[in-house]
Design a protein around this motif. Structure first.
Motif, short mmCIF file in Angstrom:
data_model
loop_
_atom_site.label_atom_id
_atom_site.label_comp_id
_atom_site.label_asym_id
_atom_site.label_seq_id
_atom_site.Cartn_x
_atom_site.Cartn_y
_atom_site.Cartn_z
N ALA A 49 44.31 86.42 -61.94
CA ALA A 49 44.55 87.35 -60.83
C ALA A 49 44.31 86.63 -59.51
N ARG A 50 45.04 87.05 -58.48
CA ARG A 50 44.90 86.45 -57.16
C ARG A 50 43.55 86.82 -56.55
N ILE B 245 43.41 96.00 -59.34
CA ILE B 245 44.04 94.75 -58.96
C ILE B 245 45.54 94.81 -59.24
N GLN B 246 45.92 95.38 -60.36
CA GLN B 246 47.34 95.50 -60.68
C GLN B 246 48.05 96.39 -59.67
N ARG C 142 40.61 95.81 -63.27
CA ARG C 142 41.97 95.34 -63.56
C ARG C 142 43.05 96.32 -63.12
N GLY D 268 51.73 95.06 -59.74
CA GLY D 268 52.00 94.84 -61.15
C GLY D 268 51.81 96.07 -62.00
N ASP E 207 42.79 87.27 -53.37
CA ASP E 207 42.86 88.29 -52.32
C ASP E 207 43.08 89.69 -52.88
N ALA E 208 43.54 89.79 -54.12
CA ALA E 208 43.74 91.11 -54.73
C ALA E 208 42.41 91.82 -54.96
N TYR E 209 41.37 91.07 -55.25
CA TYR E 209 40.05 91.66 -55.44
C TYR E 209 39.56 92.28 -54.13
N VAL F 113 47.24 96.91 -56.53
CA VAL F 113 47.34 96.20 -55.25
C VAL F 113 48.37 95.08 -55.34
N SER F 114 48.43 94.41 -56.49
CA SER F 114 49.34 93.28 -56.65
C SER F 114 50.77 93.71 -56.93
N LYS G 24 36.46 87.54 -56.95
CA LYS G 24 36.95 86.90 -58.16
C LYS G 24 35.86 86.01 -58.77
#
Length: 112
Positions: free
Chosen positions: A31-32, A85-86, A82, A91, A34-36, A88-89, A44
């Motif tokens: 995971a990126r 994060i998904q 998770r 995904g 910055d997504a955290y 925000v990303s 991260k």
């Protein structure tokens, strides 16, 4: 006979906790960073350390108390971190390039 079955059960339980921890560690690693921060979660690095220690405990020091603490951290990652994060990303599930007015069953047309 009963002790053998219980030993097998404990071995399978340890294996399942190890597999979950390894998968969580892998997913947190890809995971990126910055997504955290964008999801307002711990960094991260924090999750890599926590999940890495969980994997190490499951492999090296099979103490049930420490394994359960690691299992709690793994579950928190899968259930809370998770999905955030998904989201925000970008995904998330079901988003295959549709417009912002698309609902779960197709485009929303205003009741027409």
């Amino acid at each position: 006979m009963l002790l053998s079955a219980f030993g097998t059960f404990l071995w399978l339980l340890n294996l399942a906790m190890l597999v979950l921890a390894v998968v969580a560690l892998f997913l947190s690693a890809i995971a990126r960073d910055d997504a955290y921060r964008a999801a307002d979660k711990q960094t991260k690095t924090f999750w890599l350390i926590i999940l890495g220690v969980t994997v190490a405990v499951n492999l090296l020091v099979p103490m049930l108390f420490l394994q359960i603490a690691g299992l709690v951290a793994t579950i928190v990652f899968f259930v809370d971190v998770r999905p955030a994060i998904q989201q925000v990303s970008g995904g998330g599930r079901g988003r295959r390039g549709g417009s912002s007015s698309d609902g779960p069953y197709g485009p929303y047309n205003g009741g027409r």
